[in-house]
Write a protein that holds these residues in place. Structure first.
Motif, short mmCIF file in Angstrom:
data_model
loop_
_atom_site.label_atom_id
_atom_site.label_comp_id
_atom_site.label_asym_id
_atom_site.label_seq_id
_atom_site.Cartn_x
_atom_site.Cartn_y
_atom_site.Cartn_z
N GLY A 4 0.82 -1.22 0.00
CA GLY A 4 0.00 0.00 0.00
C GLY A 4 0.85 1.26 0.00
O GLY A 4 0.58 2.20 -0.75
N ASN A 5 1.87 1.28 0.84
CA ASN A 5 2.76 2.45 0.88
C ASN A 5 3.53 2.60 -0.42
O ASN A 5 3.72 3.71 -0.92
CB ASN A 5 3.74 2.34 2.05
N PHE A 6 3.99 1.48 -0.96
CA PHE A 6 4.73 1.50 -2.21
C PHE A 6 3.88 2.07 -3.34
O PHE A 6 4.31 2.94 -4.10
CB PHE A 6 5.21 0.09 -2.56
N ALA A 7 2.64 1.60 -3.44
CA ALA A 7 1.73 2.09 -4.48
C ALA A 7 1.44 3.57 -4.30
O ALA A 7 1.40 4.33 -5.28
CB ALA A 7 0.44 1.28 -4.46
N ARG A 8 1.25 3.99 -3.07
CA ARG A 8 0.98 5.41 -2.80
C ARG A 8 2.18 6.27 -3.20
O ARG A 8 2.03 7.31 -3.83
CB ARG A 8 0.66 5.62 -1.32
N GLU A 9 3.38 5.81 -2.86
CA GLU A 9 4.59 6.56 -3.21
C GLU A 9 4.77 6.64 -4.72
O GLU A 9 5.16 7.69 -5.25
CB GLU A 9 5.81 5.95 -2.55
N LEU A 10 4.49 5.54 -5.41
CA LEU A 10 4.58 5.57 -6.88
C LEU A 10 3.59 6.57 -7.46
O LEU A 10 3.91 7.32 -8.38
CB LEU A 10 4.32 4.18 -7.47
N GLY A 11 2.39 6.57 -6.91
CA GLY A 11 1.37 7.52 -7.37
C GLY A 11 1.78 8.95 -7.12
O GLY A 11 1.60 9.82 -7.98
N GLU A 12 2.36 9.21 -5.97
CA GLU A 12 2.81 10.56 -5.65
C GLU A 12 3.94 11.00 -6.57
O GLU A 12 3.97 12.14 -7.03
CB GLU A 12 3.26 10.64 -4.18
#
Length: 74
Positions: A4-12
Motif C-alpha cells: 500500500g505504501n509502495f503504491a501510494r509513493e509511486l502515485g505521488e
C-alpha cells in the motif's frame, strides 16, 4: 514497506512528474509569442488583446467560447 505504501509513493511520484511537466510547458508557453490570427476563426487578433495578453492565440470571442466549453485559456 508494504504494498500500500509502495503504491501510494509511486502515485505521488507520478503526480509530481506530471506537475513538473505541466509547469515546464506553462513556462515555455509564456515565453512564446502569441499569434496574429485566431487559432479558431483565423481572423486577426486585435492589437489591444495582443498587448494585454501577448501569449493569446484566440480572439476575445473565440476565447470566451473556449472557456465556456472548458478548454484551455490562452
Amino acid at each position: 514497506m508494504n504494498i500500500g505504501n509502495f503504491a501510494r509513493e509511486l502515485g505521488e511520484e507520478r503526480l509530481e512528474r506530471e506537475r513538473d511537466v505541466a509547469i515546464a510547458r506553462a513556462r515555455s508557453a509564456l515565453k512564446q509569442p502569441g499569434a496574429d490570427d485566431c487559432e479558431d476563426c483565423e481572423r486577426p487578433i486585435r492589437e489591444a488583446r495582443r498587448r494585454a495578453m501577448p501569449s493569446a492565440t484566440r480572439c476575445i470571442s473565440c476565447q470566451e467560447a473556449a472557456e465556456s466549453r472548458g478548454r484551455r485559456v490562452a
